[in-house]
Scaffold this active site. Sequence first.
Site, PDB file in Angstrom:
ATOM      1  N   ASP A  50       0.835  -1.198   0.000  1.00 30.18           N
ATOM      2  CA  ASP A  50       0.000   0.000   0.000  1.00 30.18           C
ATOM      3  C   ASP A  50       0.872   1.252   0.000  1.00 30.18           C
ATOM      4  OD1 ASP A  50      -2.349   1.422  -0.004  1.00 30.18           O
ATOM      5  OD2 ASP A  50      -3.033   0.732   1.950  1.00 30.18           O
ATOM      6  N   ASP A  71      -8.716   3.747  -3.362  1.00 31.70           N
ATOM      7  CA  ASP A  71      -9.837   4.015  -2.459  1.00 31.70           C
ATOM      8  C   ASP A  71     -11.013   4.631  -3.211  1.00 31.70           C
ATOM      9  OD1 ASP A  71      -8.059   3.127  -0.611  1.00 31.70           O
ATOM     10  OD2 ASP A  71      -7.666   5.082   0.299  1.00 31.70           O
ATOM     11  N   GLU A  92       2.833   6.901  -2.517  1.00 32.32           N
ATOM     12  CA  GLU A  92       2.580   8.122  -3.301  1.00 32.32           C
ATOM     13  C   GLU A  92       3.053   9.394  -2.590  1.00 32.32           C
ATOM     14  OE1 GLU A  92      -0.693   5.063  -3.633  1.00 32.32           O
ATOM     15  OE2 GLU A  92      -0.090   6.403  -1.998  1.00 32.32           O
TER      16      GLU A  92
END
Length: 743
Positions: A420, A486, A423
């Site tokens: 995950d 998401d 970024e």
Amino acid sequence: MKFTDGFWLMRDGVEASYATEVRDVRTGVGRFTAYAAVKRVERRGDTLNSPLLTTECFSPAEGVIGVRTTHLAGARQTGPHFALTGAADTSAAQVRREGDLVELTSGPLTVRLDTAAPWTLSFRDADGREVTQAGRKGTAFFTTGDGAHHMATQLRLGVGEQVYGLGERFTPFARNGQVVDMWQADGGTSSEQAYKNVPFSLHLSPTGAYGVFVNHPGRVSYEIGSEAVGQMQFSVEDQSLEYYVVAGPTPKDVLRRYTALTGRPALPPAWSFGLWLTTSFTTQYDEETVTSFVDGMAERDIPLSVFHFDCFWMREYQWSDFTWDPDVFPDPAGMLARLKERGLRISLWINPYIAQKSALFDEAAAHGYLVRKADGDIWQWDLWQAGMGLVDFTNPEACDWFQGKLKVLLDQGVDCFKTDFGERIPTDVVWHDGSDPERMHNYYTHLYNQVVFELLEKERAVGEAVLFARSATAGGQQFPVHWGGDCWSSFGAMAESLRGGLSLSLSGFGFWSHDIGGFEGTPDPAVFKRWLAFGLLSSHSRLHGSSSYRVPWEFGEEAVDVARAFTKLKHRLMPYLYGAAAEAHSTGVPLMRPMLLEFPGDPTARALDRQYMLGPDLLVAPVFSAEGHVEVYLPEGTWTHLLTGERVQGPAWRQETHGYDSLPLYVRPGAVLPLGADERRPDGDWTDGLTLLVTPDAHDVTVGVPDHHGRQAAAYRVTRDADSGALTVTAPEGVPAPTLREL
């Protein structure tokens, strides 16, 4: 980034310098270099006090032509740089100079420069037709009032030309009219921001396809028919700009060449194509909860392949320390063994951030494994985890350290990781290897996923490695699988997720997934059931949420029925799906395909973003309404619905209504679809009990069935008697004969 004020003027503080005329050309083996003045030179004095742009044209691979334009060449060449794995001997590239013309040809693509005419780089196909050009304002640099220096290129967009790709983007499918910046961001699926920024665009027009790859890992700013409506402009804040034009003539040809250059997707293991179930994110769970989920799936006859533990398998405030929370999971090794006895694979959530409360923070800090600021302090902030630092993957020792922590988990029985984040990478830092922070912002995710994927290949073998990764950039397709990030729990978010996945597939990524039911919020049962069908007819299929569970019985007994039916259908489709996966691995053509990939000559197919081809022969149109109303377009030929056997003659638009147990799922005209017998698991023996579904237009078709390594295990030839229509099949010696069934 916009530099002009309409067609005539420049924006305040902007000064433009455009390549205007050729002053000299030097040719070499497989390349030429042109020197362009930025104004007309009418006398010797005009050569003084004026820039000269250097443009190099070369070929890194067959059918790919690179252009590098430089203003001032003395800048330090700091990394990172995209690794062009397919750049090879370019002796096949030929340079020809005849009079005022100089040309470089690589395979079916040629770039032409007329040294006596105003500056124009003209790219032409094998038939001599112009594909695109960098014309009057196509090669330039700009300075702005804040002292910044930008290199820019404008490539002409032809009439009817559509632009796709540039990573996983959730905005309208065709990029025309959009402003797009390559800058990794954690922005969800409902904005112009993207987790996966890939500076590669695929162009399709009535005359063919080509691609453009900007070889710059930092911020690339695109104006796609926006600032200049007939041009695609891309710019970087740098002294040099390099881009590659990639030949077609079909979109598949473009993807083959692009992924040969930047890397082909690894082949995920067959077990990863089954259903994944997770704890969800902030829900309460322990071993009892996990066991109840696994038992519930078994009791309801829903086959389950992978169980995933999300963030709170670790202790609060200590992510990532790679240590099970002892209060919640006192016997992790025993728990994993018990789950694996039930045939499950195990996935764990991780990220590359180390919280200050974690014991690993001091350990990593002491060894210099965390990114530092210019003053030598460790970079930290409280966003996401309190006082978190960032692992510096430009330090080989930090990579080994990180892999060592993960290996402990693999030794416990973990099979794969959800990588995950990646970024939110700062730019006010100093990297171990001296990399440029602006260029590293997007590229960091590549190093992160590479470190984890290479560990899995080492510990689990090539062909057994798989990630569930959120962020990526060019080349990241080598480390599958990626999921869409998401999204909200709504039909609108379901549609935007599909747009993002189709966009990513046109950016060189072979495998893609999404959170069935949506991540944020709790989906209405109608949304969940419709999303189940979509999710289980995707490359990879995962039930996952944020603050609520995603076990099907939370959404009613009908949701259980839908989950069971489509999971079993996907398992039976595995001989077909894994063959398409092997094709993605070997050619770069994705498993989930926008309609334009299979039907580039059909103008209607170019705009379709609510349906797709799953492999070459299955058309899927997810239903985005509770009532079951759906529009679907069927290209030319007789299409057969896989579930009902209904036949529809295309080309045609259809208005259909489907129950939750169905959706538009059509088999392509002339196809023979291999269907396995094993509904229980995705990695069974696909040749045992095989059924070949034969469409009415299929006459003489050879169907391959792969093994679990993607190699061909068996090939079957299906023929139809021209007079009687009777079907026969020829099977390889020693392989059970399949059952033939008219579809």
